[in-house]
Design an enzyme around this catalytic site. Structure first.
Site: not given
Ligand code: GLA
Length: 383
Positions: A137, A210, A348
């Site tokens: 991420h 997210h 996501e």
């Protein structure tokens, strides 16, 4: 000449009157106003903000310029009662302390890159290994932890435009990357997210959001009775560090088959399935059957008690379905609620994880003079 001046003056007056009346109606109709309040200070003293987008149907979405984070989101149940349906914190302090990406914008590369390494145009790049041996991420300070520049755009379908420029070398990635994300609350109770980016050096990019949803409205409950449909006939099996093996595996005949609506509880604890064991539940990327770049339906979630339905539409080729397996009851969220194991689920939308190292996957490379552009819509209704 005199007559012309007079006419001009009358026109000017008329324009003023009509402008004033527009203004008044705007003030009377609260839906068109975007409220901005303080969301607290960062440790370095910088102020953060919280913006509220409202539509005429009564939906309210609160977004912070810290991490471009969706902090709260109210949606009606079948009785028409609005409740917050996402996990989050009361102020920026909670996000700074550390939460697992609640509501945040994720970049420059959402999901995992194996061993935090990739090679691009013959040059090797090294990223922070912030998830075991892998990069996750966007790194130690990804887009979820930076302060974005926010521009509210008022109207019947209010928007919040967020911009951020990641520097060449930031978190190990090449190229100055200018990113623009626009959240728009639409009349039909959907939130549209438009992502755009350009770079001055070849780089890799995979942006997503997210948000953890719990459609029950009671954020103290788990999401196991939610019923999920994923319009994906294949998924990406992973190794034990959650890096795709490279195989695109048909979902037919296993617990990854969500082509027809299914309760999450039906397969999530099937530890005879190695993939469920590796993920501690569902934490995988599904490959959408429709691989076109059009806006198409990727997923639908239904929660029977409240009657809420969430549909996810995207231009992306894949979706990571994560069932909050790492939530362990140690985070106190909004209104003092403790977020239990699996109290939220994430959908996501994205390109495949580890694409920079897997040549057979759709490319996540962005070159100078190209524009990265994707759209995802999260739409609420009741049934
Ligand atoms: C992603 C990952 C999960 C987990 C969460 C955050 O969705 O796929 O494994 O890291 O983020 O906790």
């Amino acid at each position: 000449m005199k007559k012309q001046v007079k006419t001009a003056a009358v026109l000017f007056l008329l324009a003023c009157v009509s402008m004033t009346s527009c203004d008044t109606s705007k003030k009377e109709n609260n839906n068109n106003m975007i409220e901005k309040v303080s969301f607290g200070k960062l440790p370095d003293g910088q102020e953060t903000e919280l913006y509220t987008l409202k539509n005429a149907a009564g939906m309210e979405v609160k977004i912070s310029n810290f991490g471009g984070t969706v902090v709260s989101w109210t949606a009606p149940n079948k009785k028409g009662e609005f409740e917050d349906v996402i996990l989050g914190c009361d102020s920026v302090a909670g996000y700074v302390k550390g939460v697992p990406y609640f509501g945040a914008l994720i970049g420059r590369y959402g999901n995992r890159i194996a061993n935090g390494k990739f090679t691009l145009e013959g040059k090797a790049y090294s990223l922070a290994q912030n998830n075991g041996v892998n990069a996750l991420h966007g790194g130690l300070k990804g887009f979820d932890k930076v302060l974005w520049t926010a521009t509210p755009i008022e109207g019947e379908e209010p928007s919040l435009k967020l911009t951020y420029t990641a520097k060449d070398g930031e978190e190990g990635y090449p190229g100055n990357l200018s990113v623009e994300v626009v959240y728009t609350l639409q009349k039909d109770n959907s939130l549209k997210i438009d992502y755009k980016a350009t770079t001055d050096k070849t780089t890799v990019i995979n942006l997503t959001n997210h948000t953890y949803f719990n459609l029950n409205g009671n954020l103290d409950s788990d999401i196991l009775s939610h019923e999920v449909t994923l319009n994906a006939d294949k998924f990406l099996p992973v190794d034990k560090t959650l890096i795709p093996t490279g195989e695109l595996k048909p979902v037919a005949g296993n617990v990854f088959d969500f082509l027809k609506s299914k309760k999450i509880s039906a397969g999530i604890n099937d530890t005879t399935d190695t993939q469920i064991k590796f993920g501690g539940g569902y934490d995988h990327c599904w490959v959408l059957t429709d691989s076109t770049k059009t806006l198409k339906s990727a997923a639908t979630v239904y929660e029977p008690t409240s009657g809420r339905v969430l549909e996810v539409l995207t231009t992306e080729p894949a979706i990571q379905f994560y069932t909050g397996n790492f939530l362990d009851g140690t985070i106190k969220g909004k209104n003092g609620i403790i977020y239990k194991h699996r109290s939220g689920l994430c959908l996501e939308t994205q390109h495949y994880p580890d694409s920079p190292n897997q040549a057979a996957f759709p490319s996540t490379v962005l070159k100078p003079n190209e524009t990265y552009q994707t759209t995802t819509v999260y739409k609420f209704s009741v049934k």
